[in-house]
Motif scaffolding. Structure first.
Motif, PDB file in Angstrom:
ATOM      1  N   GLN A  65      29.307  43.283  42.051  1.00  0.00           N
ATOM      2  CA  GLN A  65      30.014  42.483  43.058  1.00  0.00           C
ATOM      3  C   GLN A  65      31.424  42.153  42.556  1.00  0.00           C
ATOM      4  OE1 GLN A  65      27.876  38.963  44.265  1.00  0.00           O
ATOM      5  NE2 GLN A  65      29.749  37.927  44.855  1.00  0.00           N
ATOM      6  N   TYR A  66      31.547  41.784  41.289  1.00  0.00           N
ATOM      7  CA  TYR A  66      32.860  41.469  40.725  1.00  0.00           C
ATOM      8  C   TYR A  66      33.738  42.711  40.648  1.00  0.00           C
ATOM      9  CZ  TYR A  66      30.446  37.235  39.075  1.00  0.00           C
ATOM     10  OH  TYR A  66      29.723  36.087  38.977  1.00  0.00           O
ATOM     11  N   LEU A  67      33.144  43.842  40.261  1.00  0.00           N
ATOM     12  CA  LEU A  67      33.913  45.083  40.147  1.00  0.00           C
ATOM     13  C   LEU A  67      34.378  45.599  41.507  1.00  0.00           C
ATOM     14  CD1 LEU A  67      31.787  46.874  37.432  1.00  0.00           C
ATOM     15  CD2 LEU A  67      34.154  46.095  37.179  1.00  0.00           C
ATOM     16  N   ASN A  68      33.645  45.290  42.558  1.00  0.00           N
ATOM     17  CA  ASN A  68      34.021  45.733  43.901  1.00  0.00           C
ATOM     18  C   ASN A  68      34.955  44.767  44.616  1.00  0.00           C
ATOM     19  OD1 ASN A  68      32.565  48.167  43.802  1.00  0.00           O
ATOM     20  ND2 ASN A  68      30.690  47.133  44.386  1.00  0.00           N
ATOM     21  N   ASN A  69      35.210  43.619  44.025  1.00  0.00           N
ATOM     22  CA  ASN A  69      36.101  42.629  44.614  1.00  0.00           C
ATOM     23  C   ASN A  69      37.523  42.897  44.119  1.00  0.00           C
ATOM     24  OD1 ASN A  69      37.719  40.264  44.921  1.00  0.00           O
ATOM     25  ND2 ASN A  69      35.882  39.029  45.120  1.00  0.00           N
ATOM     26  N   PRO A  70      38.461  43.248  45.016  1.00  0.00           N
ATOM     27  CA  PRO A  70      39.818  43.582  44.581  1.00  0.00           C
ATOM     28  C   PRO A  70      40.509  42.460  43.808  1.00  0.00           C
ATOM     29  CG  PRO A  70      39.546  43.987  46.944  1.00  0.00           C
ATOM     30  CD  PRO A  70      38.291  43.349  46.455  1.00  0.00           C
ATOM     31  N   ASN A  71      40.171  41.209  44.103  1.00  0.00           N
ATOM     32  CA  ASN A  71      40.805  40.087  43.402  1.00  0.00           C
ATOM     33  C   ASN A  71      40.263  39.910  41.983  1.00  0.00           C
ATOM     34  OD1 ASN A  71      42.387  39.360  45.645  1.00  0.00           O
ATOM     35  ND2 ASN A  71      40.665  38.244  46.524  1.00  0.00           N
ATOM     36  N   LEU A  72      39.036  40.329  41.749  1.00  0.00           N
ATOM     37  CA  LEU A  72      38.426  40.171  40.428  1.00  0.00           C
ATOM     38  C   LEU A  72      38.468  41.440  39.594  1.00  0.00           C
ATOM     39  CD1 LEU A  72      35.241  38.151  41.463  1.00  0.00           C
ATOM     40  CD2 LEU A  72      37.351  37.264  40.459  1.00  0.00           C
ATOM     41  N   LYS A  73      38.542  42.580  40.264  1.00  0.00           N
ATOM     42  CA  LYS A  73      38.460  43.871  39.573  1.00  0.00           C
ATOM     43  C   LYS A  73      39.511  44.000  38.477  1.00  0.00           C
ATOM     44  CE  LYS A  73      38.204  48.796  40.388  1.00  0.00           C
ATOM     45  NZ  LYS A  73      38.088  49.849  41.384  1.00  0.00           N
ATOM     46  N   LYS A  74      40.725  43.520  38.732  1.00  0.00           N
ATOM     47  CA  LYS A  74      41.799  43.679  37.741  1.00  0.00           C
ATOM     48  C   LYS A  74      41.532  42.891  36.459  1.00  0.00           C
ATOM     49  CE  LYS A  74      44.422  40.321  40.378  1.00  0.00           C
ATOM     50  NZ  LYS A  74      45.496  40.156  41.312  1.00  0.00           N
ATOM     51  N   PHE A  75      40.641  41.891  36.519  1.00  0.00           N
ATOM     52  CA  PHE A  75      40.280  41.125  35.331  1.00  0.00           C
ATOM     53  C   PHE A  75      39.005  41.656  34.681  1.00  0.00           C
ATOM     54  CE2 PHE A  75      42.419  38.098  38.211  1.00  0.00           C
ATOM     55  CZ  PHE A  75      43.537  37.839  37.432  1.00  0.00           C
ATOM     56  N   VAL A  76      38.073  42.084  35.509  1.00  0.00           N
ATOM     57  CA  VAL A  76      36.758  42.485  35.021  1.00  0.00           C
ATOM     58  C   VAL A  76      36.737  43.937  34.575  1.00  0.00           C
ATOM     59  CG1 VAL A  76      34.321  42.671  35.661  1.00  0.00           C
ATOM     60  CG2 VAL A  76      35.674  40.782  36.524  1.00  0.00           C
ATOM     61  N   ASN A  77      37.494  44.790  35.235  1.00  0.00           N
ATOM     62  CA  ASN A  77      37.463  46.228  34.956  1.00  0.00           C
ATOM     63  C   ASN A  77      38.552  46.607  33.964  1.00  0.00           C
ATOM     64  OD1 ASN A  77      36.483  48.820  35.176  1.00  0.00           O
ATOM     65  ND2 ASN A  77      37.794  49.329  36.891  1.00  0.00           N
ATOM     66  N   THR A  78      38.494  46.028  32.781  1.00  0.00           N
ATOM     67  CA  THR A  78      39.465  46.335  31.728  1.00  0.00           C
ATOM     68  C   THR A  78      38.705  46.836  30.497  1.00  0.00           C
ATOM     69  OG1 THR A  78      39.377  44.122  30.755  1.00  0.00           O
ATOM     70  CG2 THR A  78      40.999  44.487  32.528  1.00  0.00           C
ATOM     71  N   PRO A  79      39.386  47.583  29.641  1.00  0.00           N
ATOM     72  CA  PRO A  79      38.716  48.046  28.417  1.00  0.00           C
ATOM     73  C   PRO A  79      38.172  46.892  27.568  1.00  0.00           C
ATOM     74  CG  PRO A  79      40.747  49.260  28.755  1.00  0.00           C
ATOM     75  CD  PRO A  79      40.723  48.160  29.780  1.00  0.00           C
ATOM     76  N   ASN A  80      38.925  45.800  27.471  1.00  0.00           N
ATOM     77  CA  ASN A  80      38.454  44.668  26.664  1.00  0.00           C
ATOM     78  C   ASN A  80      37.233  43.998  27.286  1.00  0.00           C
ATOM     79  OD1 ASN A  80      40.141  44.898  24.497  1.00  0.00           O
ATOM     80  ND2 ASN A  80      41.483  43.209  25.059  1.00  0.00           N
ATOM     81  N   ALA A  81      37.200  43.865  28.606  1.00  0.00           N
ATOM     82  CA  ALA A  81      36.036  43.270  29.267  1.00  0.00           C
ATOM     83  C   ALA A  81      34.807  44.142  29.039  1.00  0.00           C
ATOM     84  CB  ALA A  81      36.302  43.077  30.753  1.00  0.00           C
ATOM     85  N   ARG A  82      34.986  45.436  29.117  1.00  0.00           N
ATOM     86  CA  ARG A  82      33.867  46.354  28.868  1.00  0.00           C
ATOM     87  C   ARG A  82      33.415  46.296  27.409  1.00  0.00           C
ATOM     88  NH1 ARG A  82      32.614  49.837  32.952  1.00  0.00           N
ATOM     89  NH2 ARG A  82      34.024  49.770  34.723  1.00  0.00           N
ATOM     90  N   ARG A  83      34.380  46.155  26.488  1.00  0.00           N
ATOM     91  CA  ARG A  83      34.054  46.034  25.063  1.00  0.00           C
ATOM     92  C   ARG A  83      33.234  44.772  24.808  1.00  0.00           C
ATOM     93  NH1 ARG A  83      35.978  42.709  21.568  1.00  0.00           N
ATOM     94  NH2 ARG A  83      37.800  42.203  22.834  1.00  0.00           N
ATOM     95  N   VAL A  84      33.660  43.662  25.409  1.00  0.00           N
ATOM     96  CA  VAL A  84      32.947  42.394  25.232  1.00  0.00           C
ATOM     97  C   VAL A  84      31.520  42.517  25.774  1.00  0.00           C
ATOM     98  CG1 VAL A  84      32.857  39.985  25.996  1.00  0.00           C
ATOM     99  CG2 VAL A  84      35.006  40.954  25.163  1.00  0.00           C
TER     100      VAL A  84
END
Length: 96
Positions: A65-84
């Protein structure tokens, strides 16, 4: 006769456990604010805290849901977020 009572009791315990598990999974409230404890780990190379990992695991059903939300995607879909998330043992799901 005694074995059938034991079987019925065991079956009842299993049914109650499964019902409880389903209720607890359905009780997740998707709230990106719950991931605020991960902000420093996502914005830098510091390791995630135990609280951050706990929150990521709690919010795992909400990640798509967060990844599909354009307002949240730019924060959640980052290399660092995936690393965490990966460090916490909760890799990102494949979302449609």
């Amino acid at each position: 006769m005694k074995a059938s009572y034991v079987a019925i009791a065991l079956f009842t315990v299993v049914v109650v456990m499964l019902a409880t598990a389903e209720v607890s999974m359905a009780a997740v409230t998707c709230s990106p604010v719950e991931l605020s404890s991960c902000a420093s780990a996502i914005s830098s190379n510091t390791p995630p805290s135990n609280l951050c990992c706990t929150k990521i695991k709690e919010q795992k059903p909400c990640l798509c849901q967060y990844l599909n939300n354009p307002n949240l995607k730019k924060f959640v879909n980052t290399p660092n977020a995936r690393r965490v998330a990966r460090t916490c043992g909760t890799p990102f799901p494949r979302c449609s």
